[in-house]
Design a protein around this motif. Structure first.
Motif, PDB file in Angstrom:
ATOM      1  N   GLY A  12       0.824  -1.214   0.000  1.00 54.28           N
ATOM      2  CA  GLY A  12       0.000   0.000   0.000  1.00 54.28           C
ATOM      3  C   GLY A  12       0.851   1.253   0.000  1.00 54.28           C
ATOM      4  N   SER A  13       1.928   1.231  -0.769  1.00 52.15           N
ATOM      5  CA  SER A  13       2.844   2.367  -0.830  1.00 52.15           C
ATOM      6  C   SER A  13       3.134   2.716  -2.282  1.00 52.15           C
ATOM      7  N   LEU A  14       3.299   4.003  -2.528  1.00 45.82           N
ATOM      8  CA  LEU A  14       3.665   4.463  -3.877  1.00 45.82           C
ATOM      9  C   LEU A  14       5.162   4.793  -3.946  1.00 45.82           C
ATOM     10  N   ARG A  15       5.851   4.672  -2.830  1.00 45.71           N
ATOM     11  CA  ARG A  15       7.240   5.125  -2.730  1.00 45.71           C
ATOM     12  C   ARG A  15       8.177   4.186  -3.484  1.00 45.71           C
ATOM     13  N   LYS A  16       9.139   4.795  -4.226  1.00 46.93           N
ATOM     14  CA  LYS A  16      10.072   3.996  -5.015  1.00 46.93           C
ATOM     15  C   LYS A  16      10.852   3.007  -4.138  1.00 46.93           C
ATOM     16  N   GLU A  17      11.372   3.506  -3.047  1.00 46.81           N
ATOM     17  CA  GLU A  17      12.223   2.670  -2.181  1.00 46.81           C
ATOM     18  C   GLU A  17      11.415   2.029  -1.042  1.00 46.81           C
ATOM     19  N   SER A  18      10.148   1.825  -1.291  1.00 49.57           N
ATOM     20  CA  SER A  18       9.245   1.322  -0.245  1.00 49.57           C
ATOM     21  C   SER A  18       9.751   0.030   0.416  1.00 49.57           C
ATOM     22  N   VAL A  19       9.826   0.065   1.743  1.00 52.00           N
ATOM     23  CA  VAL A  19      10.201  -1.153   2.464  1.00 52.00           C
ATOM     24  C   VAL A  19       9.047  -2.171   2.456  1.00 52.00           C
ATOM     25  N   ASN A  20       7.832  -1.683   2.305  1.00 49.88           N
ATOM     26  CA  ASN A  20       6.707  -2.624   2.203  1.00 49.88           C
ATOM     27  C   ASN A  20       6.730  -3.379   0.881  1.00 49.88           C
ATOM     28  N   LYS A  21       7.136  -2.695  -0.191  1.00 46.65           N
ATOM     29  CA  LYS A  21       7.297  -3.405  -1.477  1.00 46.65           C
ATOM     30  C   LYS A  21       8.387  -4.463  -1.354  1.00 46.65           C
ATOM     31  N   PRO A  83       1.874  -0.086   4.688  1.00 46.40           N
ATOM     32  CA  PRO A  83       2.562   0.889   5.537  1.00 46.40           C
ATOM     33  C   PRO A  83       1.616   1.373   6.632  1.00 46.40           C
ATOM     34  N   GLU A  84       2.191   1.887   7.688  1.00 46.82           N
ATOM     35  CA  GLU A  84       1.370   2.509   8.738  1.00 46.82           C
ATOM     36  C   GLU A  84       1.505   4.015   8.613  1.00 46.82           C
ATOM     37  N   TYR A  85       0.392   4.678   8.345  1.00 43.36           N
ATOM     38  CA  TYR A  85       0.342   6.136   8.311  1.00 43.36           C
ATOM     39  C   TYR A  85      -0.538   6.596   9.469  1.00 43.36           C
ATOM     40  N   ASN A  86       0.060   7.283  10.414  1.00 43.90           N
ATOM     41  CA  ASN A  86      -0.691   7.810  11.557  1.00 43.90           C
ATOM     42  C   ASN A  86      -1.574   6.754  12.208  1.00 43.90           C
ATOM     43  N   GLY A  87      -0.976   5.605  12.391  1.00 41.22           N
ATOM     44  CA  GLY A  87      -1.656   4.533  13.116  1.00 41.22           C
ATOM     45  C   GLY A  87      -2.661   3.750  12.291  1.00 41.22           C
ATOM     46  N   GLY A  88      -2.788   4.069  11.018  1.00 40.35           N
ATOM     47  CA  GLY A  88      -3.755   3.349  10.183  1.00 40.35           C
ATOM     48  C   GLY A  88      -3.143   2.981   8.846  1.00 40.35           C
ATOM     49  N   ALA A 123       5.799  -2.952   7.312  1.00 44.92           N
ATOM     50  CA  ALA A 123       7.199  -2.611   7.570  1.00 44.92           C
ATOM     51  C   ALA A 123       7.274  -1.116   7.839  1.00 44.92           C
ATOM     52  N   SER A 124       8.097  -0.780   8.820  1.00 44.68           N
ATOM     53  CA  SER A 124       8.228   0.632   9.204  1.00 44.68           C
ATOM     54  C   SER A 124       9.628   0.873   9.759  1.00 44.68           C
ATOM     55  N   PRO A 125      10.142   2.089   9.568  1.00 39.32           N
ATOM     56  CA  PRO A 125      11.442   2.388  10.183  1.00 39.32           C
ATOM     57  C   PRO A 125      11.348   2.467  11.705  1.00 39.32           C
ATOM     58  N   GLY A 126      10.158   2.567  12.244  1.00 38.35           N
ATOM     59  CA  GLY A 126       9.963   2.693  13.689  1.00 38.35           C
ATOM     60  C   GLY A 126      10.094   1.365  14.412  1.00 38.35           C
ATOM     61  N   ILE A 131       2.623  -2.162  13.168  1.00 35.48           N
ATOM     62  CA  ILE A 131       1.629  -3.154  13.638  1.00 35.48           C
ATOM     63  C   ILE A 131       0.245  -2.546  13.881  1.00 35.48           C
ATOM     64  N   ARG A 132       0.180  -1.230  14.103  1.00 38.62           N
ATOM     65  CA  ARG A 132      -1.144  -0.625  14.359  1.00 38.62           C
ATOM     66  C   ARG A 132      -1.988  -0.542  13.102  1.00 38.62           C
ATOM     67  N   ALA A 133      -1.355  -0.600  11.927  1.00 38.27           N
ATOM     68  CA  ALA A 133      -2.135  -0.552  10.684  1.00 38.27           C
ATOM     69  C   ALA A 133      -2.827  -1.889  10.405  1.00 38.27           C
ATOM     70  N   ALA A 158      12.867  -1.085   9.596  1.00 40.97           N
ATOM     71  CA  ALA A 158      12.886  -1.693   8.265  1.00 40.97           C
ATOM     72  C   ALA A 158      13.888  -1.054   7.306  1.00 40.97           C
ATOM     73  N   TYR A 159      14.338   0.172   7.565  1.00 35.94           N
ATOM     74  CA  TYR A 159      15.313   0.786   6.643  1.00 35.94           C
ATOM     75  C   TYR A 159      16.670   0.088   6.723  1.00 35.94           C
ATOM     76  N   GLU A 160      16.889  -0.648   7.833  1.00 36.90           N
ATOM     77  CA  GLU A 160      18.162  -1.375   7.981  1.00 36.90           C
ATOM     78  C   GLU A 160      17.949  -2.877   7.840  1.00 36.90           C
TER      79      GLU A 160
HETATM   80  C1  LIG Z   1       1.838  10.600   6.526  1.00 40.42           C
HETATM   81  C2  LIG Z   1       2.769   9.621   7.185  1.00 40.42           C
HETATM   82  C3  LIG Z   1       2.420   9.094   8.403  1.00 40.42           C
HETATM   83  C4  LIG Z   1       3.241   8.137   9.022  1.00 40.42           C
HETATM   84  N1  LIG Z   1       2.830   7.566  10.198  1.00 40.42           N
HETATM   85  C5  LIG Z   1       3.545   6.527  10.719  1.00 40.42           C
HETATM   86  C6  LIG Z   1       3.047   5.783  11.832  1.00 40.42           C
HETATM   87  O1  LIG Z   1       1.996   6.037  12.371  1.00 40.42           O
HETATM   88  N2  LIG Z   1       3.785   4.736  12.287  1.00 40.42           N
HETATM   89  C7  LIG Z   1       4.985   4.380  11.701  1.00 40.42           C
HETATM   90  O2  LIG Z   1       5.602   3.400  12.144  1.00 40.42           O
HETATM   91  N3  LIG Z   1       5.479   5.078  10.634  1.00 40.42           N
HETATM   92  C8  LIG Z   1       4.787   6.123  10.132  1.00 40.42           C
HETATM   93  N4  LIG Z   1       5.249   6.798   9.025  1.00 40.42           N
HETATM   94  C9  LIG Z   1       6.562   6.448   8.475  1.00 40.42           C
HETATM   95  C10 LIG Z   1       6.441   5.280   7.496  1.00 40.42           C
HETATM   96  O3  LIG Z   1       6.462   4.072   8.224  1.00 40.42           O
HETATM   97  C11 LIG Z   1       7.611   5.307   6.520  1.00 40.42           C
HETATM   98  O4  LIG Z   1       7.520   6.471   5.705  1.00 40.42           O
HETATM   99  C12 LIG Z   1       7.693   4.062   5.665  1.00 40.42           C
HETATM  100  O5  LIG Z   1       8.844   4.102   4.875  1.00 40.42           O
HETATM  101  C13 LIG Z   1       6.454   3.904   4.787  1.00 40.42           C
HETATM  102  O6  LIG Z   1       6.483   2.665   4.152  1.00 40.42           O
HETATM  103  P1  LIG Z   1       7.110   2.491   2.684  1.00 40.42           P
HETATM  104  O7  LIG Z   1       8.603   2.577   2.841  1.00 40.42           O
HETATM  105  O8  LIG Z   1       6.679   1.123   2.290  1.00 40.42           O
HETATM  106  O9  LIG Z   1       6.560   3.574   1.812  1.00 40.42           O
HETATM  107  C14 LIG Z   1       4.463   7.761   8.406  1.00 40.42           C
HETATM  108  C15 LIG Z   1       4.803   8.323   7.164  1.00 40.42           C
HETATM  109  C16 LIG Z   1       3.973   9.229   6.560  1.00 40.42           C
HETATM  110  C17 LIG Z   1       4.364   9.780   5.201  1.00 40.42           C
END
Ligand SMILES: Cc1cc2nc3c(=O)[nH]c(=O)nc-3n(C[C@H](O)[C@H](O)[C@H](O)COP(=O)(O)O)c2cc1C
Length: 193
Positions: A12-21, A83-88, A123-126, A131-133, A158-160
């Motif tokens: 669910g990511s559009l990012r080129k270097e997406s860790v979820n991809k 990906p998790e964006y703001n907990g969703g 996957a998330s750098p955090g 997991i909240r998504a 996930a970035y490492e």
């Molecule tokens: C709008 C936005 C909200 C985000 N919220 C969270 C979050 O709630 N939890 C989290 O772990 N990372 C959050 N991130 C960081 C993403 O995990 C990180 O950008 C990740 O690389 C996204 O996955 P992708 O690499 O597959 O695109 C957020 C990033 C964006 C752009």
């Protein structure tokens, strides 16, 4: 079963270097090793407008929604990294699900989702790995008729986490991701036999 299970793998990511991809492609390897035919789709190749029912009524579904409808309806299951964006879940993923939940000519209702076997991961750098998504995504997909398998993976830091070949540096994580792929194949085979 005679034919190979057909799976879609996507993030669910559009990012080129997406860790979820990257993560979902490890799971895809596990599914292929278990005998599936896996198609990886990158959502950036299927841009979709934000669903507006007025536009939909006036113009019908966009071409990309129709293409995706067909790909999803023809598959036996999915490997999905959210990906998790703001907990969703991300807007890109929710918008995709919304478009695919709309009726498509010639297809039974919810043909993109009903009975599809799904493995979920994030996957998330955090530190929590997104997991909240996952409960959000699981709730939505279950409501649409998917069979969402209980085993999931939330990959933290996930970035490492990946090596240059796209594998996971941590062997336990690598094996878990491969297994998420295998699990879908095994369930599809059980349901079809
Ligand atoms: C709008 C936005 C909200 C985000 N919220 C969270 C979050 O709630 N939890 C989290 O772990 N990372 C959050 N991130 C960081 C993403 O995990 C990180 O950008 C990740 O690389 C996204 O996955 P992708 O690499 O597959 O695109 C957020 C990033 C964006 C752009």
């Amino acid at each position: 079963m005679a034919s190979k299970p057909k799976l879609l793998a996507f993030a669910g990511s559009l990012r080129k270097e997406s860790v979820n991809k990257k993560l979902v492609q490890v799971a895809a390897k596990g599914a292929e090793q278990a005998g599936a035919e896996v198609t990886f789709i990158d959502l950036v190749d299927y841009p979709l407008p934000i669903l507006n029912q007025d536009d939909e009524q006036a113009n019908g579904a966009p071409e990309n929604a129709k293409k995706l409808h067909q790909l999803f309806a023809e598959s036996d299951g999915f490997l999905l990294a959210s990906p998790e964006y703001n907990g969703g879940l991300s807007a890109a993923l929710k918008n995709l699900i919304d478009w695919l939940s709309r009726p498509s000519s010639g297809e039974p209702a919810l043909a993109s989702f009903q009975g599809k076997v799904v493995s979920l991961m994030s996957a998330s750098p955090g530190g929590l790995g997104g997991i909240r998504a996952l409960p959000n995504v699981r709730f939505i997909l279950d409501g649409l008729g998917c069979i969402t398998l209980p085993k999931q993976l939330a990959l933290s830091k996930a970035y490492e986490a990946f090596d240059d070949q796209g594998g996971l540096v941590n062997n336990v994580h690598q094996e878990t991701a491969l297994k998420l792929g295998r699990n879908v194949v095994e369930m599809v085979k059980k349901l079809k036999d």
